[in-house]
Write a protein that holds these residues in place. Structure first.
Motif, PDB file in Angstrom:
ATOM      1  N   UNK A 267       0.842  -1.206   0.000  1.00  0.00           N
ATOM      2  CA  UNK A 267       0.000   0.000   0.000  1.00  0.00           C
ATOM      3  C   UNK A 267       0.875   1.254   0.000  1.00  0.00           C
ATOM      4  N   UNK A 268       1.878   1.271   0.855  1.00  0.00           N
ATOM      5  CA  UNK A 268       2.760   2.439   0.953  1.00  0.00           C
ATOM      6  C   UNK A 268       3.486   2.667  -0.371  1.00  0.00           C
TER       7      UNK A 268
ATOM      8  N   UNK B 181       1.690   9.415  -5.620  1.00  0.00           N
ATOM      9  CA  UNK B 181       2.099  10.772  -5.234  1.00  0.00           C
ATOM     10  C   UNK B 181       3.252  11.269  -6.109  1.00  0.00           C
ATOM     11  N   UNK B 182       4.143  10.363  -6.458  1.00  0.00           N
ATOM     12  CA  UNK B 182       5.271  10.743  -7.314  1.00  0.00           C
ATOM     13  C   UNK B 182       4.798  11.166  -8.699  1.00  0.00           C
TER      14      UNK B 182
ATOM     15  N   UNK C 259      12.001   7.876  -0.184  1.00  0.00           N
ATOM     16  CA  UNK C 259      12.711   7.784   1.100  1.00  0.00           C
ATOM     17  C   UNK C 259      11.753   7.402   2.225  1.00  0.00           C
ATOM     18  N   UNK C 260      10.544   7.931   2.165  1.00  0.00           N
ATOM     19  CA  UNK C 260       9.563   7.586   3.196  1.00  0.00           C
ATOM     20  C   UNK C 260       9.090   6.146   3.075  1.00  0.00           C
TER      21      UNK C 260
ATOM     22  N   UNK D 105       9.426   3.613   6.111  1.00  0.00           N
ATOM     23  CA  UNK D 105       8.307   2.803   6.582  1.00  0.00           C
ATOM     24  C   UNK D 105       8.673   1.323   6.574  1.00  0.00           C
ATOM     25  N   UNK D 106       9.250   0.857   5.475  1.00  0.00           N
ATOM     26  CA  UNK D 106       9.646  -0.547   5.393  1.00  0.00           C
ATOM     27  C   UNK D 106      10.593  -0.911   6.533  1.00  0.00           C
ATOM     28  N   UNK D 107      11.523  -0.036   6.838  1.00  0.00           N
ATOM     29  CA  UNK D 107      12.466  -0.291   7.935  1.00  0.00           C
ATOM     30  C   UNK D 107      11.743  -0.343   9.276  1.00  0.00           C
TER      31      UNK D 107
END
Length: 180
Positions: free
Chosen positions: A14-15, A22-23, A35-36, A40-42
């Motif tokens: 989803x992210x 958004x890109x 980067x976000x 988030x994955x991290x």
């Protein structure tokens, strides 16, 4: 489907999709969005590690559930879901389950065929309450699960708390009916 919260692959997908959209809308900030996604994955790594650790230490742990709220997480953790699918689906859909499925569930408790009972805190009725009482009477630890994020949590802390509650139930017989 609120159960998708518990599927480890869902939120990263989803992210990633949101960041891609958004890109396209704001290409000048594409690097920021990417980067976000990585951040988030991290942030999910502790949850993934907890799932992997549980699976390695307690493979095929037999569990019972009221409905399939946390089934995705339980499957990822290598648990053996003993509750009949038809019973889970009936409870989830608010329909009357087959008496033989109710009997199977009650035997799981009575005969100590499960190590943990995962109970949906947000959808309860007399049948699920009877399962809760039967699990408690058989001294089977109960872990409360939620269809929507409880107050005071982030997604990451919520999912990690659920795995930690599962581990505490198996390791120490600790019931966690309300996340803390």
């Amino acid at each position: 489907n609120p159960h998708l919260w518990y599927k480890p692959e869902t939120m990263p997908a989803v992210v990633k999709a949101v960041a891609a959209s958004l890109s396209k809308l704001d290409p000048a900030h594409a690097a920021f969005f990417k980067a976000n996604v990585q951040k988030f994955d991290a942030s999910l790594k502790p949850w993934y590690a907890a799932i992997a650790s549980f699976k390695a230490q307690y493979p095929h742990t037999p569990v019972a559930v009221t409905e399939p709220v946390a089934d995705y997480m339980l499957q990822a953790a290598g648990c053996d879901l003993k509750t009949p699918w038809n019973l889970q689906a009936a409870i989830m859909n608010g329909t009357d389950p087959a008496p033989q499925d109710v009997s199977i569930q009650n035997h799981l408790f009575k005969n100590h065929q499960v190590k943990v009972f995962l109970y949906n805190q947000q959808v309860t009725d007399s049948l699920t309450a009877s399962f809760l009482n039967n699990a408690k009477a058989a001294h089977i630890p109960v872990v409360g699960v939620y269809e929507t994020m409880p107050t005071g949590y982030t997604y990451q802390s919520w999912m990690l708390a659920e795995v930690n509650a599962l581990r505490a139930a198996v390791e120490h017989g600790t019931s966690t009916t309300v996340l803390k």
